[in-house]
Write a protein that holds these residues in place. Structure first.
Motif, PDB file in Angstrom:
ATOM      1  N   VAL A   1      53.265  46.566  41.550  1.00 49.16           N
ATOM      2  CA  VAL A   1      51.713  46.953  41.535  1.00 49.16           C
ATOM      3  C   VAL A   1      50.990  46.138  42.283  1.00 49.16           C
ATOM      4  CG1 VAL A   1      51.870  47.352  39.007  1.00 49.16           C
ATOM      5  CG2 VAL A   1      51.187  45.228  39.514  1.00 49.16           C
ATOM      6  N   ILE A   2      49.946  46.829  42.859  1.00 51.66           N
ATOM      7  CA  ILE A   2      48.940  46.253  43.866  1.00 51.66           C
ATOM      8  C   ILE A   2      47.595  46.414  43.141  1.00 51.66           C
ATOM      9  CG2 ILE A   2      47.876  46.146  45.944  1.00 51.66           C
ATOM     10  CD1 ILE A   2      50.329  47.372  47.061  1.00 51.66           C
ATOM     11  N   ILE A   3      47.187  45.311  42.771  1.00 50.85           N
ATOM     12  CA  ILE A   3      45.875  45.371  42.013  1.00 50.85           C
ATOM     13  C   ILE A   3      44.579  44.696  42.570  1.00 50.85           C
ATOM     14  CG2 ILE A   3      44.827  44.697  39.625  1.00 50.85           C
ATOM     15  CD1 ILE A   3      47.653  43.813  38.719  1.00 50.85           C
TER      16      ILE A   3
ATOM     17  N   THR B   1      53.901  41.657  41.722  1.00 49.23           N
ATOM     18  CA  THR B   1      52.258  41.802  41.463  1.00 49.23           C
ATOM     19  C   THR B   1      51.861  41.265  42.680  1.00 49.23           C
ATOM     20  OG1 THR B   1      53.003  41.409  39.157  1.00 49.23           O
ATOM     21  CG2 THR B   1      50.745  41.537  39.986  1.00 49.23           C
ATOM     22  N   LYS B   2      50.790  42.086  43.439  1.00 44.38           N
ATOM     23  CA  LYS B   2      50.004  41.657  44.288  1.00 44.38           C
ATOM     24  C   LYS B   2      48.529  41.910  44.010  1.00 44.38           C
ATOM     25  CE  LYS B   2      53.172  40.235  47.343  1.00 44.38           C
ATOM     26  NZ  LYS B   2      54.196  41.361  47.978  1.00 44.38           N
ATOM     27  N   VAL B   3      47.684  40.779  44.087  1.00 42.88           N
ATOM     28  CA  VAL B   3      46.363  40.899  43.727  1.00 42.88           C
ATOM     29  C   VAL B   3      45.959  40.904  45.269  1.00 42.88           C
ATOM     30  CG1 VAL B   3      44.339  40.464  42.705  1.00 42.88           C
ATOM     31  CG2 VAL B   3      46.798  39.976  41.599  1.00 42.88           C
ATOM     32  N   VAL B   4      44.884  41.830  45.452  1.00 47.29           N
ATOM     33  CA  VAL B   4      44.335  41.911  46.972  1.00 47.29           C
ATOM     34  C   VAL B   4      42.790  41.704  46.921  1.00 47.29           C
ATOM     35  CG1 VAL B   4      46.139  42.902  48.046  1.00 47.29           C
ATOM     36  CG2 VAL B   4      44.329  44.362  47.101  1.00 47.29           C
ATOM     37  N   PRO B   5      42.059  41.202  47.803  1.00 40.49           N
ATOM     38  CA  PRO B   5      40.563  41.141  47.635  1.00 40.49           C
ATOM     39  C   PRO B   5      39.799  42.712  47.138  1.00 40.49           C
ATOM     40  CG  PRO B   5      41.208  39.830  49.347  1.00 40.49           C
ATOM     41  CD  PRO B   5      42.500  40.652  48.924  1.00 40.49           C
TER      42      PRO B   5
ATOM     43  N   GLU C   1      41.310  42.665  43.021  1.00 43.23           N
ATOM     44  CA  GLU C   1      40.508  41.713  42.437  1.00 43.23           C
ATOM     45  C   GLU C   1      39.430  42.281  41.525  1.00 43.23           C
ATOM     46  OE1 GLU C   1      37.914  37.833  44.083  1.00 43.23           O
ATOM     47  OE2 GLU C   1      38.223  39.657  45.339  1.00 43.23           O
ATOM     48  N   GLY C   2      39.217  41.658  40.147  1.00 43.08           N
ATOM     49  CA  GLY C   2      38.168  42.107  39.395  1.00 43.08           C
ATOM     50  C   GLY C   2      38.508  43.361  38.420  1.00 43.08           C
ATOM     51  N   PHE C   3      39.717  43.711  38.448  1.00 45.25           N
ATOM     52  CA  PHE C   3      40.306  44.766  37.542  1.00 45.25           C
ATOM     53  C   PHE C   3      40.448  44.473  36.221  1.00 45.25           C
ATOM     54  CE2 PHE C   3      43.627  47.854  35.926  1.00 45.25           C
ATOM     55  CZ  PHE C   3      43.082  48.913  36.531  1.00 45.25           C
TER      56      PHE C   3
ATOM     57  N   SER D   1      39.989  53.542  50.489  1.00 47.05           N
ATOM     58  CA  SER D   1      40.816  53.435  49.248  1.00 47.05           C
ATOM     59  C   SER D   1      41.953  52.484  49.451  1.00 47.05           C
ATOM     60  CB  SER D   1      41.675  54.879  48.848  1.00 47.05           C
ATOM     61  OG  SER D   1      40.597  55.891  48.888  1.00 47.05           O
TER      62      SER D   1
ATOM     63  N   ILE E   1      41.364  40.444  36.407  1.00 48.34           N
ATOM     64  CA  ILE E   1      42.284  39.959  37.433  1.00 48.34           C
ATOM     65  C   ILE E   1      41.480  39.346  38.666  1.00 48.34           C
ATOM     66  CG2 ILE E   1      44.151  40.592  39.077  1.00 48.34           C
ATOM     67  CD1 ILE E   1      44.932  41.264  36.161  1.00 48.34           C
TER      68      ILE E   1
ATOM     69  N   SER F   1      40.053  46.068  49.396  1.00 50.08           N
ATOM     70  CA  SER F   1      41.486  46.050  50.047  1.00 50.08           C
ATOM     71  C   SER F   1      42.159  47.181  49.508  1.00 50.08           C
ATOM     72  CB  SER F   1      42.324  44.965  49.870  1.00 50.08           C
ATOM     73  OG  SER F   1      41.377  43.765  50.512  1.00 50.08           O
ATOM     74  N   VAL F   2      41.876  47.521  48.041  1.00 50.64           N
ATOM     75  CA  VAL F   2      42.304  48.697  47.549  1.00 50.64           C
ATOM     76  C   VAL F   2      41.483  48.910  46.327  1.00 50.64           C
ATOM     77  CG1 VAL F   2      43.449  47.371  45.641  1.00 50.64           C
ATOM     78  CG2 VAL F   2      44.573  49.358  46.472  1.00 50.64           C
TER      79      VAL F   2
END
Lengths: 330, 330
Positions: A92-94, A126-130, A96-98, B133, B5, A133-134
């Motif tokens: 998963v790529i999530i 698991t990746k969390v991106v700023p 930040e703030g999800f 996106s 997150i 970014s996604v």
């Protein structure tokens, strides 16, 4: 090819095929990729292996969510090769703030669908991106399945085969579109998102010898049939009146000028079987969905083409979808 | 756990572990996941299976690019289980407007690295999403490897083992940081991004019986050692002066207040082998990189902890990294 990637390059249709063949297949060239099956067949024909990334928006929609979709999508690609889904990875790529609560709902949907397939997630990332970014969450699932019936291939359909469709078409595409555009439609409209392994297992358990299967996802039934016609070097002739489209999907198509045959499905598949097996196969499909039907035959009239015989007796080619269909449909 | 997150949830350290165990492992619970290896061991111990998504920015950096990283990252996880990388899937999510020429460079890097591993891409997926996106391109690679030496596990390190490190540390993290911050450093600084299968193959071909291997990616050597200490219920004591950090990496750490032991690596691994094998293993590692060294031993002093014996004779715990390290490092 253009110098930048356009949305059409991800449409499941012609531009998408061009990008895949000119960039990816060209660099990665090998015999397995050349076969262009729903899943790669590896380890001497014993295992199927397939990947899909899911970027659908909205994340939750009538009939499913991105989690259910991510498990169904990959397990269905395996099932289309006659394989029992066995091991999945989940990456998963999530953003930040999800919301953690939303993530838990998504993961819970995945687990429910894994049980239906008898599969388990054995590796993850698991990746969390700023922020920015996604958009929200993207999920990749990659699966390994155990092939229960060997020799199923989109490259070996012949005039001995007939073509079946497992149910009415376009529900996933219509649902996502309506939801995204805020169109209030009948509550009967929901995504067809479903695991196909149970129906495939029934066909195999009943001894049906399957020539080919393909789930009609991005680009819909149009894209899948055209791929078959090209890959097997055949002409597929479809009887338009045999293809069922629900009133809800038809209504949306008329409203927005869509072609139901090009709308994405996520639990609807095409089946090619020998003429002698066709009635039995149709019966089995009908126990899962009453709209299942034999929809066409294979001829040599126009090789690599799909012909639609309309209800009024006219004929036309069914083309590969082009242009920007609907980004983030799956 | 917080309700949303945060970037720390993707840091490879403590918060990341918490997210994985409380959300993913909890839902997907099974014996294979419970082992927390670099790759899942499936099919009766014959195959390894692992996934990784790559979101690194910038896409091109000293020593590698996202394509090389995507193949190395997944193949290295397989190699860490004593497996020869064999089949990969490649799933890309591309932002509308992305340059086709850049995509071709990335795919070409992937193909070069596949050749080094003797692996092939057998299944793929391409999604194009509207501007905003996703930032540029994300790549998921998932791989299957053939296990050449069985029984390698991060859960079975004991006091009979010693710990080796394959080279100097922190190059990938330092390179990405410097590049992103526009810091001009010595041209000698570049990512360590490399395929580890060749060195693993040498160890196996030379008959070294491997207890465990782990590549020290996100969270660096600190995270990897702590994972081992916890998983094998041991105390690992490290001799600080045996750990080599290049002048370039050290300079950046001093400038920015980083801890080199927590910086990400992408071609640097820890090896646990029986004391009797240690000199031979060290010799083999040194033929690949002169900075390879035996760095520590296993004791029962503080179970599940890592102790650093400093050059000045003092001792301290090496903690699991916490907080927001560096998002989009890989």
């Amino acid at each position: 090819m253009t110098k930048t990637i356009t949305l059409a390059h991800g449409n499941g249709g012609q531009e998408n095929n061009e990008l895949i063949s000119k960039v990816f297949y060209k660099a990665f060239k090998n015999d397995i990729l050349d076969k262009s099956e729903d899943a790669a067949v590896i380890e001497g024909g014993t295992l199927a292996f397939s990947t899909d990334s899911f970027t659908v928006t909205p994340l939750f929609f009538a009939g499913a969510d991105i989690g259910k979709l991510a498990v169904c999508g990959t397990c269905n690609d395996l099932a289309m090769m006659g394989a029992k889904p066995k091991y999945l990875t989940c990456s998963v790529i999530i953003e930040e703030g999800f919301s953690v609560e939303k993530l838990e709902r998504i993961v819970s949907s995945m687990q429910k669908e894994l049980l239906i397939n008898g599969a388990q997630v054995v590796s993850g990332d698991t990746k969390v991106v700023p922020r920015g970014s996604v958009d929200g969450i993207f999920i990749n699932t990659t699966g390994i399945g155990e092939i229960l019936q060997r020799g199923i291939s989109s490259n070996s359909i012949s005039e001995d085969d007939v073509i079946l469709l497992s149910r009415d078409i376009g529900c996933h595409g219509a649902t996502i579109f309506a939801s995204r555009e805020g169109i209030e439609l009948s509550s009967a409209l929901k995504s067809d998102c479903t695991s196909l392994f149970p129906v495939v297992k029934s066909l195999i358990d009943e001894g049906v010898k399957i020539t080919a299967m393909r789930d009609a996802t991005r680009g819909g039934v149009s894209a899948a049939l055209n791929e078959w016609a090209r890959q097997s070097n055949i002409c597929i002739e479809i009887d338009e009146k045999k293809i069922v489209t629900s009133d809800e999907v038809m209504g949306l198509c008329e409203l927005l000028g869509f072609e139901a045959m090009s709308l994405a499905n996520e639990g609807t598949f095409l089946l090619a079987v020998n003429k002698e097996e066709s009635k039995r196969a149709e019966q089995i499909l009908k126990t899962f969905n009453k709209n299942a039907s034999i929809i066409g035959k294979v001829t040599d009239k126009h090789l690599k083409k799909v012909i639609i015989n309309s209800a009024w007796g006219t004929q036309r080619f069914l083309d590969v979808p082009t242009g920007e269909l609907l980004p983030r449909i799956c």
